[in-house]
Design a protein around this motif. Structure first.
Motif: not given
Length: 240
Positions: A39-54
């Protein structure tokens, strides 16, 4: 008479008859197991910050498969995610194997784990990527900076920066302060007109996006206090 044969990898095969004379030549198709998906977005950080409902978009890639890999998405409970998935395939630079790219749009729940897998018809067992976790996007707390008229103050965006010298943005009341792109902002000659103003600092990340780091509220320390009328206690009347 042709001797029976089995082959898994090859490009060109010359078949001989039983006495060793060339009989015919055949081109063979290369079968290759899809490479480890990621997963491209997990290459730098295994936790992805999101807002609820985003809604977020994730991208999974697998290289080197032939036939092309089929990518599937899964949650942390082993359930397949099938909604809003698009996939496309292109040749690798070697011209012999394929690269498969799959995009997933999803409104994840906070803390949700997501992974992807890659397989093809020849290698159905497949491989799994590492998980990425949907984390809570926390906004920085508002800090109070009390100033008197004429004060000068230096505000640092973050205490430690890495060696690549990231870019910064500074805002006052959500309006960008142009030509201010360093870690330190100097406010000179504070006046009452800036009372209750908000200073925000944003730092550029590796993806070129700016992330909010600090929020500072400027407060005029010498502003007049409101005099409220407080009635005094009435003396008890004497009885005669």
């Amino acid at each position: 008479r042709v001797i029976p044969f089995t082959i898994t990898i090859g490009i060109f095969l010359q078949i001989e008859d039983i006495v060793g004379n060339p009989a015919r030549s055949e081109a063979l198709t290369v079968n290759s197991e899809p490479g480890q998906p990621y997963i491209v977005q997990a290459m730098e950080d295994r936790v992805m910050e999101v807002k609820e409902g985003e809604e977020v978009e994730l991208q999974c890639e697998s290289q080197g498969g032939r036939p092309p890999a089929e990518i599937q998405w899964w949650d942390g409970e082993g359930r397949r995610i099938v909604s809003l998935v698009t996939e496309h395939v292109k040749w690798m630079e070697d011209g012999k194997t394929f690269k498969t790219i799959s995009n997933l749009k999803i409104k994840p729940s906070l803390g949700q784990l997501i992974t992807c897998s890659a397989h093809n018809d020849v290698f159905p067992a497949g491989r799994m990527s590492n998980f990425i976790q949907m984390g809570i996007k926390r906004q920085p707390e508002v800090e109070i900076e009390e100033l008197k008229e004429g004060d000068t103050v230096e505000i640092m965006c973050e205490k430690a920066t890495n060696s690549r010298l990231p870019k910064f943005k500074w805002l006052i009341n959500d309006a960008e302060i142009f030509d201010e792109n360093k870690n330190l902002l100097e406010i000179q000659q504070f006046t009452k007109s800036y009372d209750n103003s908000y200073i925000k600092c944003l730092r550029e990340d590796k993806k070129g996006q700016f992330k909010l780091i600090r929020v500072i509220k400027l407060v005029n320390k010498g502003r007049d206090k409101i005099n409220a009328y407080i009635p005094g206690k009435r003396k008890a009347s004497k009885k005669y």
